[in-house]
Design a protein around this motif. Sequence first.
Motif, short mmCIF file in Angstrom:
data_model
loop_
_atom_site.label_atom_id
_atom_site.label_comp_id
_atom_site.label_asym_id
_atom_site.label_seq_id
_atom_site.Cartn_x
_atom_site.Cartn_y
_atom_site.Cartn_z
N ARG A 1 31.52 -7.40 20.96
CA ARG A 1 31.16 -7.56 19.56
C ARG A 1 30.46 -8.90 19.36
NH1 ARG A 1 36.35 -6.91 15.91
NH2 ARG A 1 37.20 -8.32 17.49
N ALA A 2 29.65 -8.97 18.32
CA ALA A 2 28.96 -10.22 17.98
C ALA A 2 28.72 -10.26 16.48
CB ALA A 2 27.64 -10.33 18.73
N ILE A 3 28.64 -11.47 15.94
CA ILE A 3 28.36 -11.63 14.51
C ILE A 3 26.87 -11.53 14.23
CG2 ILE A 3 28.18 -14.16 14.54
CD1 ILE A 3 29.70 -14.12 11.86
N GLU A 4 26.03 -11.74 15.26
CA GLU A 4 24.59 -11.57 15.11
C GLU A 4 24.22 -10.09 15.25
OE1 GLU A 4 25.88 -13.23 17.69
OE2 GLU A 4 25.55 -15.37 17.33
N GLY A 5 23.03 -9.75 14.78
CA GLY A 5 22.50 -8.43 15.05
C GLY A 5 22.11 -8.31 16.52
N ILE B 1 21.46 -13.36 21.77
CA ILE B 1 20.87 -13.82 23.03
C ILE B 1 21.88 -13.78 24.19
CG2 ILE B 1 19.18 -15.28 21.86
CD1 ILE B 1 20.96 -17.68 22.46
N LEU B 2 23.16 -13.65 23.86
CA LEU B 2 24.18 -13.62 24.91
C LEU B 2 24.37 -12.23 25.51
CD1 LEU B 2 26.97 -15.88 23.36
CD2 LEU B 2 25.26 -16.50 25.08
N ALA B 3 24.16 -11.20 24.72
CA ALA B 3 24.48 -9.84 25.17
C ALA B 3 23.76 -9.42 26.45
CB ALA B 3 24.20 -8.84 24.05
N PRO B 4 22.44 -9.64 26.58
CA PRO B 4 21.76 -9.17 27.79
C PRO B 4 22.34 -9.74 29.08
CG PRO B 4 20.15 -9.68 26.09
CD PRO B 4 21.48 -10.18 25.60
N GLN B 5 22.78 -11.00 29.06
CA GLN B 5 23.36 -11.60 30.25
C GLN B 5 24.84 -11.25 30.39
OE1 GLN B 5 21.79 -13.14 32.79
NE2 GLN B 5 19.94 -12.56 31.67
N THR B 6 25.55 -11.28 29.28
CA THR B 6 26.99 -10.99 29.32
C THR B 6 27.27 -9.56 29.79
OG1 THR B 6 27.37 -12.54 27.51
CG2 THR B 6 29.10 -10.94 27.94
N LEU B 7 26.43 -8.64 29.39
CA LEU B 7 26.65 -7.22 29.68
C LEU B 7 25.76 -6.70 30.81
CD1 LEU B 7 26.84 -5.96 25.99
CD2 LEU B 7 28.72 -6.63 27.48
N LYS B 8 24.99 -7.57 31.41
CA LYS B 8 24.07 -7.17 32.47
C LYS B 8 24.80 -6.45 33.60
CE LYS B 8 20.48 -9.06 35.53
NZ LYS B 8 19.78 -10.31 35.96
N GLY B 9 24.22 -5.35 34.06
CA GLY B 9 24.77 -4.62 35.19
C GLY B 9 25.74 -3.52 34.83
N ILE B 10 26.13 -3.44 33.56
CA ILE B 10 27.07 -2.39 33.15
C ILE B 10 26.38 -1.04 33.17
CG2 ILE B 10 28.33 -1.48 31.15
CD1 ILE B 10 29.07 -4.34 30.46
#
Length: 243
Positions: A50-54, A59-68
């Motif tokens: 989850r994130a408070i941004e859209g 900017i964190l999601a692509p790296q945090t979730l990369k490879g899933i």
Amino acid sequence: MCELFTVKSDENIPIEWIFHYAKLLEEYGFAGFGWGMAWKCEDGQIRRYRAIEGVRNDILAPQTLKGIVSKEYLVHLRRPSLMKSMAFNNSQPYLNEDQSLAFAHNGYFKNHDQYRSFYANELAGTSDSEVGYRYYLMKLNEQKDPIISLELTHQILEGNANLIAFRKNEVTLLYAGNNDNKMYTFNLGGVRCASTSLHSQDDYLFQAIFPTATNIKQIPLFTGCELTFGQLENKSYKESSMK
């Protein structure tokens, strides 16, 4: 004014495929004030982000979730009914303690304040949706049928409600109860999908975002159903459009 999107496939889908459609749904809809997603691991266990941004500004999601990769995903794109409720704990989907159920809501539960005190020790945020989530869990604990529990959640809390129950080792459940944002099921190649309709009363969802969709069906208002495979083409997700 949120949007919901969920998919299931017989083969793994990389999370980048989900990002693509989530960003389009946010762009053409009214969301952009928080987002979140859930997915099922190989053992069926549900994980959440989850994130408070859209999603487009996260900017964190692509790296945090990369490879899933996963065969099933649930996405919630947020535009709160009450703008003062913008907060991380109000981002969806909600996830229960044993990570076996994720829950997402699009709409506004008119009677949420009347039931909020019942769950005062369980609520992490301030949104009407979380009250609906807790009410749904209560109905499940009362051994109510899972689809009937979705219907009861809307009937008792009233207002508008599209709902998704994303369940470990079980089929995803859908409930359509928001006439301002209709919910559809459809196929994208070998992927079975459900999505809300951008709060648009035409077919723009399928013109702008899912132009290759087939087997399109609107879920009748005030009806719950399962997200099961319809008549799918013999194609993988890789062959569906990423326009």
